[in-house]
Write an enzyme that holds these catalytic residues in place. Structure first.
Site, mmCIF file in Angstrom:
data_model
loop_
_atom_site.group_PDB
_atom_site.id
_atom_site.type_symbol
_atom_site.label_atom_id
_atom_site.label_comp_id
_atom_site.label_asym_id
_atom_site.label_seq_id
_atom_site.Cartn_x
_atom_site.Cartn_y
_atom_site.Cartn_z
ATOM 1 N N ASP A 14 0.857 -1.182 0.000
ATOM 2 C CA ASP A 14 0.000 0.000 0.000
ATOM 3 C C ASP A 14 0.897 1.237 0.000
ATOM 4 O O ASP A 14 1.693 1.440 0.924
ATOM 5 C CB ASP A 14 -0.896 -0.012 1.245
ATOM 6 C CG ASP A 14 -2.027 0.992 1.169
ATOM 7 O OD1 ASP A 14 -2.199 1.612 0.107
ATOM 8 O OD2 ASP A 14 -2.744 1.154 2.176
ATOM 9 N N ASP A 108 -2.776 2.533 -6.172
ATOM 10 C CA ASP A 108 -1.776 2.604 -5.107
ATOM 11 C C ASP A 108 -1.707 1.399 -4.178
ATOM 12 O O ASP A 108 -1.012 1.434 -3.170
ATOM 13 C CB ASP A 108 -1.992 3.870 -4.273
ATOM 14 C CG ASP A 108 -3.352 3.889 -3.580
ATOM 15 O OD1 ASP A 108 -4.238 3.134 -4.015
ATOM 16 O OD2 ASP A 108 -3.508 4.652 -2.620
ATOM 17 N N GLU A 109 -2.412 0.314 -4.496
ATOM 18 C CA GLU A 109 -2.289 -0.867 -3.646
ATOM 19 C C GLU A 109 -2.567 -2.138 -4.432
ATOM 20 O O GLU A 109 -3.289 -2.132 -5.429
ATOM 21 C CB GLU A 109 -3.205 -0.785 -2.422
ATOM 22 C CG GLU A 109 -4.678 -0.744 -2.724
ATOM 23 C CD GLU A 109 -5.538 -0.788 -1.458
ATOM 24 O OE1 GLU A 109 -5.226 -1.572 -0.539
ATOM 25 O OE2 GLU A 109 -6.522 -0.029 -1.400
#
EC number: 2.7.7.7
Length: 368
Positions: A14, A108-109
């Site tokens: 993350d 983003d993860e």
């Protein structure tokens, strides 16, 4: 939790305050300062906040006006999704150096299954450390990671040592970890559900574990089954490298509330054009059109219609949205309109044949 099962090695990566961190990376003048991506103006909404802004209580999905009240020195920055996607692509390239079993959740993860990996490294903990170091070297951005035997626990673990840290929950640590965990930190239990659990005397994982399956199903419905299993470390969902898109859409928030249906139709036409572009780019089409209406009092309404054929052209999408718009009276002025297409033809496409390789349930001593 029985030790006699096939334990996976799952990493949840993350990125730390991703959008805000990219902006601070690209503009040194913003470093160390409270910034919010998006959110500018009286109608804006915060897309992301830097850690410096979070200290003041600024959070994503918060109105720009509220964020400004909490942090008068807050600096608003316009979103730059082209740049965020560029960084995200660089990060994913690093993931694929280690495994093809990568399931992106957003820019983003992502989850990574490194049970068997391209480096032949038996330690998921060391792999996560290497990945974070490579991300920093290649992009200049910090990432956090959680490592454990399934996606649920890895996701929870990735929050523990944020920012720029990682946490491994070894197989033998899973149950003690979950028993002492604050119920608010369980992924999938939001604020409303947590407050409901408090009324039932559930404050920690141990409290949740004390409730029977029948009790949880009675008071929390189908979700009760999920809660019963996750607190026992049971979450069998595999990392899915190819996630099938379920819907595609676009929406617009207006600078001023609108009441004229003529103005609404004008906005819907632009939205339909954007959807047509996205459909063509993704090579998909859909049968179900959903119109999303958010009123000035922030109440939300959706209206849907399913057609007997697949849609891709803006003219048909717009005509259906228009029909839905006039389906019922407007109860207030409108601040947001959106159109989405679901029931996509991706669901009709043949799925890849499952691997013939079987997972043999044996007791394994894993090095995490």
């Amino acid at each position: 939790m029985s030790k006699h099962f096939f334990e996976r090695k799952i990493i949840h990566v993350d990125m730390d305050a991703f959008y805000a961190s990219v902006e601070q990376l690209d503009n040194p003048d913003l470093r160390g300062k409270p910034i919010a991506v998006g959110g500018g103006g009286k109608r804006g909404v915060v897309s992301a906040a830097s850690y410096e802004a979070r200290v003041f209580g600024v959070r994503s999905a918060m109105s720009g006006a509220q964020a400004q009240r909490l942090c008068p020195e807050l600096i608003f920055v316009k979103t730059n999704f082209t740049r965020y996607k560029e960084c995200s692509q660089q990060i994913r390239e690093i993931f694929y150096e280690y495994t093809d079993k990568v399931e992106p959740l957003s820019l983003d993860e992502a989850y990574l299954d490194v049970t068997e990996n391209k480096k032949g490294n038996p330690s998921a903990t060391l792999i996560a450390k290497e990945i974070r170091e490579k991300i920093k070297a290649k992009t200049g951005l910090n990432a956090s990671a959680g490592i454990s035997i399934n996606k649920f626990i890895a996701k929870v673990a990735s929050d523990i040592n944020k920012p720029n840290g990682q946490k491994t929950i070894n197989p033998e640590e899973v149950i003690p970890f979950l028993e002492t965990l604050d119920i608010r930190k369980f992924y999938g239990i939001g604020k409303v559900t947590a407050e409901k659990m408090y009324l039932h005397g559930i404050f920690t994982g141990n409290d949740l574990k004390s409730k029977s399956l029948e009790y949880l199903e009675e008071h929390f419905g189908k979700s009760g089954t999920y809660y019963y299993h996750i607190v026992r470390g049971i979450h069998n969902s595999e990392v899915k490298p190819h996630r099938t898109r379920k819907s595609l859409g676009a929406e617009r928030t207006f600078s001023e509330n609108i009441t004229s249906e003529l103005f609404m139709m004008e906005r819907l036409e632009h939205i339909a054009e954007e959807i047509e572009r996205r459909l063509e780019k993704s090579n998909v089409a859909g049968k179900t059109v959903t119109l999303k209406i958010k009123y000035s009092d922030f109440t939300l309404q959706t209206r849907s219609k399913t057609l007997p054929y697949y849609l891709r052209k803006k003219e048909v999408i717009l005509e259906t949205a228009k029909e839905l718009l006039y389906q019922d009276d407007m109860k207030n002025s409108v601040r947001l309109l959106g159109i989405s297409l679901s029931n996509l033809n991706t669901e009709d496409r043949p799925k890849a044949k499952p691997s013939l390789k079987k997972e043999i349930a044996v007791q394994l001593k894993f090095e995490f």
